[in-house]
Scaffold this motif. Structure first.
Motif: not given
Length: 408
Positions: A170-179, A270-271, A327-341
């Motif tokens: 998830r792109v939690a925050k991004i600030k910058g110009g286009a080229s 993220v909006s 600011d990029l947030v990665f949300l992971g889920t294992t096959p057993r259902g464990d969660k990690i960020r």
């Protein structure tokens, strides 16, 4: 490469991102730890850059992107060539060919999947035979995504004894110009696809740059405007998701499917929450769809190219680059259902200020940090450099890789 003089040659040093990168390298490698030079097709522009940036004592090499003999002479002088000359689909073929054939390591900042696939098909065998490491996508697309997934999977394996079979970024925050250079690459890709049904099909394949015989068949998520319960926000499509996901899947394939045969990966912006977040997500989604339609139609594409969008060589100001961040947030889920960020952050405009530092450190990593016994071929940042590049980025490029939470 009997006359090898330099660790790195920056090809396209006078491009928009090339100028940012040469200034960064001048400060970063002032101690002489990296021997480097600049190159491009115009000697006068190189001389102007040296004067304006204070690049005293930096050697200049002149070579046109289509002059194979000149490119071979340039490659003979360096261990690593880093190229900023895009759109790569228009100007990048010959340099990749020469690097693959001569055993010269190579990295760039392309985000053009159709060109990456062509280069793999044409030059992978030569790179393997010569020992050249060919690295595409060493800027904002796709180092933060590729190494973010790599970092999270390592943390998951340590905590849970298995990797995640699904990760959402998830792109939690991004600030910058286009080229203008990025816009030009996108327009060229749309032009190519509009007249090529096979290419249009390839651009729909999330595994299009994976090695032959990868065996992946999992149907990847197609992110639309939606409410993300796990993140707690409305989300919308992210314009870099297509190239980033392809690089992540190639990393999985090159690491012997260490993320799993059915690994699922997606990215979104993220909006926000509530009605405001929903409206923002709708605006982003509709805006992206409208822009792609406009670029696909020749009359509106001409109008945008000539009167609306920035031209190649144009981009965000120095102040915009300094004030940019992501600011990029990665949300992971294992096959057993464990969660990690985990979270990956950068301290500059993502496409230029931060990309220039990432590309320079990727080149330095190729030049200094990897064993010579590493096989040649077309790699990804995570599969070839992994933790070594993360260490460089955290120490010298303003990035951070941080575990946010884990449970299970």
């Amino acid at each position: 490469m009997t006359d090898q003089t330099f660790d790195i040659i920056v090809y396209g040093a006078t491009s928009f991102v090339g100028q940012i990168m040469t200034r960064y390298m001048q400060a970063q490698f002032a101690d002489g730890s990296i021997r480097w030079a600049i190159a491009g097709r115009s000697k006068s522009k190189l001389e102007t850059l040296c004067k304006d940036a204070g690049l005293s004592g930096i050697e200049m090499l002149v070579a046109d992107a289509g002059d194979e003999a000149a490119l071979k002479a340039m490659c003979a002088r360096a261990k690593v060539i880093v190229s900023t000359v895009g759109p790569y689909a228009l100007y990048g073929d010959t340099l990749v060919k020469v690097c693959a054939e001569t055993g010269t390591h190579y990295c760039d900042l392309t985000g053009e999947p159709q060109w990456i696939r062509r280069m793999q098909d044409r030059h992978e065998d030569a790179a393997r035979q010569s020992g050249a490491w060919i690295l595409h996508c060493c800027g904002f697309d796709s180092i933060p995504s590729d190494l973010g997934v790599h970092f999270l999977q390592q943390q998951a394996a340590k905590r849970f004894g298995q990797t995640c079979n699904r990760i959402n970024m998830r792109v939690a925050k991004i600030k910058g110009g286009a080229s203008g250079g990025t816009i030009a690459s996108m327009i060229n890709m749309v032009k190519e696809a509009s007249g090529d049904a096979e290419l249009r099909a390839q651009l729909k394949d999330p595994y299009s740059i994976c090695p032959p015989g990868h065996g992946f068949t999992a149907r990847q998520p197609d992110v639309q405007m939606a409410y993300d319960e796990e993140y707690g926000s409305w989300i919308a499509p992210f314009i870099m998701a297509a190239i980033n996901a392809r690089v992540v899947h190639r990393s999985n394939a090159l690491s012997q499917n260490s993320y799993g045969d059915g690994f699922l990966y997606e990215e979104a912006m993220v909006s926000g929450k509530g009605g405001g977040g929903k409206r923002a997500a709708r605006a982003i989604s509709w805006g992206m769809t409208g822009a792609m339609i406009a670029l696909a139609l020749p009359p509106t594409r001409w109008l945008l190219e000539n009167h609306v969008l920035p031209k190649p060589g144009e981009g965000p100001s120095e102040q915009q680059q300094r004030e940019g961040e992501y600011d990029l947030v990665f949300l992971g889920t294992t096959p057993r259902g464990d969660k990690i960020r985990c979270r990956v952050t950068g301290d500059r405009d993502p496409g230029y200020g931060s990309t220039a530092k990432m590309l320079a450190q990727a080149a330095a990593c190729l030049a200094k940090d990897l064993p010579d016994t590493t096989p040649g071929g077309f790699w990804t940042p995570a599969s070839l450099m992994g933790d070594k590049l993360i260490a460089r980025l955290e120490a010298h490029a303003g990035l951070s890789f941080e575990l946010v939470e884990a449970s299970g």
